[in-house]
Design an enzyme around this catalytic site. Structure first.
Site, short mmCIF file in Angstrom:
data_model
loop_
_atom_site.label_atom_id
_atom_site.label_comp_id
_atom_site.label_asym_id
_atom_site.label_seq_id
_atom_site.Cartn_x
_atom_site.Cartn_y
_atom_site.Cartn_z
CE LYS A 102 -4.70 0.96 0.39
NZ LYS A 102 -5.37 -0.24 0.07
N1 GLU Z 1 -7.12 -0.22 -3.03
C1 GLU Z 1 -8.32 -1.06 -3.50
C2 GLU Z 1 -8.48 -2.15 -2.31
O1 GLU Z 1 -7.95 -1.57 -0.62
C3 GLU Z 1 -7.73 -2.06 -4.33
C4 GLU Z 1 -6.16 -2.46 -4.57
C5 GLU Z 1 -5.70 -3.36 -5.88
O2 GLU Z 1 -6.50 -3.36 -6.83
O3 GLU Z 1 -4.55 -3.65 -5.84
O4 GLU Z 1 -8.25 -3.55 -2.16
#
Ligand code: GLU
Length: 411
Positions: A102
């Site tokens: 993240k």
């Molecule tokens: N930000 C989204 C989540 O928290 C998607 C992450 C992604 O598609 O890699 O799951």
């Protein structure tokens, strides 16, 4: 208690229940790598401002790190590490060949011009380029980031590597390798998970009501897709306020209204309610699709929903979990319920790697099949170990991670 420590409470319950090897548990309890960067941006007023950003790779045990990048004034190192940890578990629960990562920048994007936002985005990619890539770490959208921002990131990264790089990022616009069905995917997953729970509770969708907290990408799609399934959507909200209508909203109409007025608040025929009231309405399904830490020990005892399907990451605290479990409320945890987004990100990545395009029907069909299977798997574990859905989801995730750690000789 900091949020990472809080997030590890259900993880450690799962570790205990399944008697996970101590070495394996230690590995999962610590992120592999976290990078903090400073991003200088020449602002429109001629001054240079320096922003702080992070990228955390919690795990690459099952594949490259995967997870979004958020732009928010409250982003912190601790939050990014926690969100990366949740991504590891989310991808493992869904059975995807990914680890978890993240990123985030401490910024209120509404205070930047488009040019400043683009410069910040490109500057961030320049700083994290060394650790990301199609086989290393694949970013995506998260809070306050979207297909436009992914487009700038893809362009910047392609310039750095000197080659066309659609597979290094997901959540892109279709014209640069995005996937059909990606925008609605997280909301679709929240709804698919809730429909599975309704089946277990033997409630027809047409007899169910729901309240949805948040009207960003996840909340608005959750509300629209519940409506399509015949579930009556009685409450909606955004950062400006909460609205209630016992006869039910048409979220497509509310979206048109919000696009014009800048908020769902004031929608004709609706009544304003408080956030606490929205979370404690007597509805069949509550879908928190906004921020972390919404259902807490302070309000959990008043929650009346039969099912909670978590669209947001980390909306329920561990204290609240205990209260909800005692009340017999089925909580479909974030790492299962909101895994639809990353699942379709995975489909997007496959299409990029093969320079291939899937129809929207194929995307939806595969997403639904994967999510239903993940739900059934987790539900079966609740019976086997006599634990709630959250702990069960961690047991499923840890089982997959443990197998790979063992065979890779990591402990
Ligand atoms: N930000 C989204 C989540 O928290 C998607 C992450 C992604 O598609 O890699 O799951």
């Amino acid at each position: 208690m900091d949020i990472f420590e809080m997030a590890k409470i259900p993880l450690n319950k799962a570790i205990k229940a399944m008697k996970l090897n101590e070495g394996a548990a230690n590995i999962i309890n610590n992120p592999e790598r976290t990078l903090e960067v400073s991003i200088p941006v020449k602002m429109d007023n001629g001054k240079t401002k320096v922003f702080t950003g992070y990228r955390s790779q919690h795990s690459t045990i099952l594949g490259p790190a995967k997870g979004g990048i958020r732009y928010h004034q409250n982003v912190s190192l601790d939050e990014v590490k926690t969100l990366a940890f949740w991504m590891t578990c989310k991808c493992a629960v869904a059975g995807l060949p990914y680890g978890g990562g993240k990123g985030g920048i401490i910024v209120d994007p509404s205070e930047l011009s488009q040019r400043e936002l683009e410069a910040l985005t490109r500057g961030f990619i320049d700083k994290i380029a060394l650790i990301i890539g199609e086989k290393r770490d694949i970013p995506a959208p998260d809070m306050n980031t979207n297909a436009q921002i992914m487009g700038w990131m893809m362009d910047e990264y392609s310039k750095i590597t000197g080659q066309y790089e659609p597979g290094f990022i997901t959540g892109k616009a279709i014209c640069v390798g995005g996937s059909l069905g990606r925008t609605a995917a997280t909301g679709r997953g929240v709804v698919v998970a809730a429909l599975e729970a309704l089946k277990i509770k033997k409630i027809a969708p047409q007899k169910a009501t729901c309240a949805v907290q948040g009207f960003g990408n996840v909340g608005s799609w959750t509300a629209k897709l519940f409506y399509d399934e015949g579930v009556k959507v009685v409450a909606l909200s955004d950062i400006k306020g909460n609205i209630y209508c016992p006869e039910g909203f048409n979220p497509y109409k509310v979206e048109e209204y919000a696009a014009k007025k800048g908020s769902v608040v004031g929608y004709p025929g609706s009544k304003p309610i408080t956030n606490k009231k929205l979370l404690t309405l007597d509805v069949t399904i509550l879908a928190p699709c906004a921020m972390e830490l919404q259902i807490t020990a302070a309000n959990a005892a008043s929650v009346k929903a039969k099912i909670i399907s978590e669209g947001a990451n980390g909306p329920t605290t561990p204290d609240a979990d205990i209260i909800l479990d005692k009340k017999g409320i089925m909580v479909i945890p974030d790492i299962l319920a909101n895994g639809g987004g990353v699942t379709v990100s995975y489909f997007e990545w496959i299409q990029n790697l093969y320079r291939n395009f899937w129809s929207e029907e194929k995307v939806i069909e595969r997403q639904n099949a994967l999510m239903r299977a993940a739900f059934k798997n987790v539900f079966a574990v609740t019976k086997k170990y006599k634990v709630d859905m959250r702990v069960a989801a961690y047991i499923v995730a840890l089982g997959r991670l443990d197998e790979a750690m063992k065979i890779r000789g990591m402990y």
